[in-house]
Design a protein around this motif. Structure first.
Motif, mmCIF file in Angstrom:
data_model
loop_
_atom_site.group_PDB
_atom_site.id
_atom_site.type_symbol
_atom_site.label_atom_id
_atom_site.label_comp_id
_atom_site.label_asym_id
_atom_site.label_seq_id
_atom_site.Cartn_x
_atom_site.Cartn_y
_atom_site.Cartn_z
ATOM 1 N N ASN A 57 -74.131 45.204 -57.292
ATOM 2 C CA ASN A 57 -74.350 45.320 -55.850
ATOM 3 C C ASN A 57 -74.894 44.012 -55.278
ATOM 4 O OD1 ASN A 57 -73.674 48.122 -55.968
ATOM 5 N ND2 ASN A 57 -75.724 48.525 -56.765
ATOM 6 N N VAL A 58 -74.018 43.035 -55.151
ATOM 7 C CA VAL A 58 -74.457 41.691 -54.740
ATOM 8 C C VAL A 58 -73.749 41.240 -53.456
ATOM 9 C CG1 VAL A 58 -75.108 40.968 -57.068
ATOM 10 C CG2 VAL A 58 -72.748 40.659 -56.295
ATOM 11 N N GLN A 59 -73.496 42.187 -52.559
ATOM 12 C CA GLN A 59 -72.710 41.882 -51.364
ATOM 13 C C GLN A 59 -73.321 40.769 -50.518
ATOM 14 O OE1 GLN A 59 -73.924 44.784 -52.383
ATOM 15 N NE2 GLN A 59 -72.583 46.514 -51.945
ATOM 16 N N ASN A 60 -74.646 40.698 -50.446
ATOM 17 C CA ASN A 60 -75.296 39.717 -49.581
ATOM 18 C C ASN A 60 -75.182 38.291 -50.108
ATOM 19 O OD1 ASN A 60 -75.998 41.880 -48.018
ATOM 20 N ND2 ASN A 60 -78.168 41.839 -48.531
ATOM 21 N N PHE A 61 -74.801 38.149 -51.366
ATOM 22 C CA PHE A 61 -74.654 36.820 -51.968
ATOM 23 C C PHE A 61 -73.281 36.706 -52.638
ATOM 24 C CE2 PHE A 61 -79.109 37.756 -51.565
ATOM 25 C CZ PHE A 61 -79.640 36.575 -51.065
ATOM 26 N N PRO A 74 -78.999 34.019 -56.490
ATOM 27 C CA PRO A 74 -78.893 33.618 -57.894
ATOM 28 C C PRO A 74 -78.948 32.104 -58.103
ATOM 29 C CG PRO A 74 -76.699 33.944 -57.022
ATOM 30 C CD PRO A 74 -77.658 34.208 -55.874
ATOM 31 N N LEU A 75 -79.122 31.345 -57.016
ATOM 32 C CA LEU A 75 -79.017 29.894 -57.133
ATOM 33 C C LEU A 75 -80.231 29.259 -57.804
ATOM 34 C CD1 LEU A 75 -77.343 29.124 -53.695
ATOM 35 C CD2 LEU A 75 -76.261 29.290 -55.948
ATOM 36 N N GLU A 76 -81.427 29.802 -57.563
ATOM 37 C CA GLU A 76 -82.601 29.253 -58.236
ATOM 38 C C GLU A 76 -82.495 29.389 -59.757
ATOM 39 O OE1 GLU A 76 -86.202 30.839 -56.643
ATOM 40 O OE2 GLU A 76 -86.265 29.406 -54.991
ATOM 41 N N PRO A 77 -82.098 30.559 -60.280
ATOM 42 C CA PRO A 77 -81.910 30.639 -61.734
ATOM 43 C C PRO A 77 -80.875 29.637 -62.253
ATOM 44 C CG PRO A 77 -81.972 32.831 -60.782
ATOM 45 C CD PRO A 77 -81.949 31.873 -59.639
ATOM 46 N N ALA A 78 -79.824 29.407 -61.459
ATOM 47 C CA ALA A 78 -78.816 28.423 -61.875
ATOM 48 C C ALA A 78 -79.412 27.021 -61.902
ATOM 49 C CB ALA A 78 -77.618 28.477 -60.934
ATOM 50 N N ARG A 111 -68.530 32.211 -57.130
ATOM 51 C CA ARG A 111 -68.437 30.872 -57.711
ATOM 52 C C ARG A 111 -69.047 30.827 -59.113
ATOM 53 N NH1 ARG A 111 -68.008 26.493 -53.679
ATOM 54 N NH2 ARG A 111 -67.670 27.391 -51.617
ATOM 55 N N LEU A 112 -70.208 31.448 -59.260
ATOM 56 C CA LEU A 112 -70.876 31.441 -60.561
ATOM 57 C C LEU A 112 -70.079 32.201 -61.613
ATOM 58 C CD1 LEU A 112 -74.517 32.065 -59.287
ATOM 59 C CD2 LEU A 112 -73.744 29.990 -60.465
ATOM 60 N N ILE A 113 -69.537 33.350 -61.225
ATOM 61 C CA ILE A 113 -68.751 34.151 -62.177
ATOM 62 C C ILE A 113 -67.462 33.429 -62.547
ATOM 63 C CG2 ILE A 113 -67.439 36.297 -62.425
ATOM 64 C CD1 ILE A 113 -69.628 37.602 -60.631
ATOM 65 N N GLY A 164 -73.697 26.973 -64.759
ATOM 66 C CA GLY A 164 -74.531 27.187 -63.584
ATOM 67 C C GLY A 164 -74.955 25.878 -62.957
ATOM 68 N N THR A 165 -75.335 24.924 -63.787
ATOM 69 C CA THR A 165 -75.737 23.610 -63.283
ATOM 70 C C THR A 165 -74.588 22.946 -62.538
ATOM 71 O OG1 THR A 165 -77.287 23.332 -65.125
ATOM 72 C CG2 THR A 165 -76.611 21.341 -63.943
#
Length: 440
Positions: A354-358, A339-343, A364-366, A401-402
């Motif tokens: 289902n975001v276990q891999n990240f 999700p870091l590129e969208p941020a 942190r984002l939430i 996000g930024t």
């Protein structure tokens, strides 16, 4: 499983791989027929180098696919800037294209050899690396064992162990220890990853954070961006990126639901695997929606419902066309996507659960209010509608996000600190060789 038994298993793996090696040609040829191998370079998969080894110290860096290649690029650039040669291997055609686009002739690109003894032997005998740097979760037993036999230091960077992988290794602790003891250092993404590597026998282990945060903001060709922005005009947009099978159907249904309230809506879908685009377009068109494909150069007409971003290396373009992004592999598939590129590109982030891999990035984002998790298509439609109708709240998420990305930066410096004991002798060797005019 005892240590002795683990070594017997690994030895058997080595020699079985050697025996089946002659039969893998058909497998590689089949992949080439599907576009998954680059024609004319299949020999690299057998360890046959396509170029000569340059003189002087050389570091072998391996990044499996596009995500790992993007993450490791700044690290590779840093090593090259120190005067050290780098051979960078990847496993996919798309990642090879990314290497060419972002690094050009600054590095030597090769496809990673199959994890079979003859291929690995041939690769290592030609390149004779002074150091091997492996990115994320690429644990190839034969490669690790052969590097260990040659006493080549191996460092795992941006190390990550998913819940599934960790559980699998826990069932085979002796094999894990027999492999991980060959690693000179593990630089893990998060505290949880670090604890998992230690539990499996890796030493030493340090935590750096995610290298992907220190990558450059995804680039864009300004003329292409301006052309699409003119076609879109003032229409409302949202994007579903890195989608997996089944999620595109959900996104199309969400588009249909939202269009009742937002008549000018344009939905952008960027599938994780662009080769699925024709089938995706066909399915959506059966629902009565008009689809434009980026790969065909289709124009976004006023009545276009879905813009299908089926190209490689243009995520920076697609995300700049919207301020709302749903990140896939999180509703119909397991694990999530980065999700870091969208941020970085200033979008409010939505995702399935289902975001276990990240996990670390999403937590942190939430926590900072930059991302929201949804459970189904109704909740996704509601979230997108809310963000359309509340631009101030949308901006709060974008700003969060930024800030989150900025707070997470620093992984590259920490990783280079961990690599320093291995890199500095090579820097000195390169300087001496340059003065003496040869490779020794």
């Amino acid at each position: 499983m005892s240590e002795r038994w683990a070594r017997i298993v690994l030895s058997t793996y080595r020699w079985v791989g050697a025996m089946v090696f002659p039969a893998v040609g058909a497998y590689v040829a089949f992949r080439a027929s599907k576009g998954k191998e680059e024609r004319g370079r299949q020999g690299e998969r057998y360890g046959v180098a396509s170029v000569a080894r340059p003189a002087g110290p050389l570091v072998w860096v391996h990044a499996a696919s596009v995500g790992e290649t993007s993450a490791v690029t700044p690290l590779v650039e840093t090593i090259v800037d120190m005067g050290i040669n780098v051979v960078l291997t990847t496993g996919t055609v798309t990642s090879a294209k990314m290497v060419q686009e972002r690094l050009g002739d600054r590095v030597i690109h090769q496809y990673v050899p199959l994890d079979l003894k003859p291929a690995v032997d041939r690769f290592l005998s030609h390149w004779q690396p002074d150091l091997a740097v492996i990115c994320e979760s690429e644990i190839w037993p034969m490669t690790i064992l052969e590097l260990g036999l040659r006493r080549v230091p191996q460092v795992l960077v941006n190390g990550r162990l998913s819940d599934k992988s960790f559980a699998a290794w826990q069932k085979r602790p002796s094999i894990a220890e027999a492999l991980f003891e060959n690693l000179a250092h593990v630089v893990a993404q998060s505290d949880i990853d670090g604890e998992r590597f230690r539990a499996l026998g890796a030493r030493p282990v340090t935590v750096s954070g995610n290298l992907k945060v220190d990558t450059a903001i995804p680039p864009v060709v300004e003329s292409e961006l301006e052309a699409l922005q003119r076609q879109i005009g003032k229409r409302k947009t949202w994007a579903a990126i890195s989608t997996h099978q089944g999620e595109e159907d959900v996104v199309a249904q969400v588009h249909h639901m939202l269009k009742v309230r937002h008549r000018d809506l344009l939905t952008i879908i960027v599938p994780r695997h662009p080769d699925r685009a024709p089938a995706i377009a066909e399915d959506i068109e059966k629902l009565g929606m008009k689809v434009a494909l980026r790969s065909r150069g289709d124009v976004i007409a006023p009545d276009t419902d879905i813009y299908l971003g089926d190209t490689i290396g243009e995520m920076g373009l697609y995300l700049r066309l919207t301020e709302i992004a749903f990140v896939g592999r999180s509703l119909m598939a397991q694990g999530g996507q980065n999700p870091l590129e969208p941020a970085m590109l200033k979008t409010a982030i939505l995702s399935g659960r289902n975001v276990q891999n990240f996990r670390d990035s999403y937590q942190r984002l939430i926590k900072n209010g930059a991302a929201k998790l949804i459970r189904d298509k109704d909740m996704l439609a509601g979230a997108v509608n809310y963000l359309f109708n509340n631009p101030a709240e949308r901006q709060v998420m974008i700003d969060a996000g930024t800030k989150t990305v900025e707070d997470m930066r620093g992984s590259l410096d920490l990783t280079m600190t961990a690599l320093e004991p291995f890199i500095q002798p090579l820097v000195l060797k390169a300087r001496l060789n340059a003065r003496e005019g040869g490779w020794k």
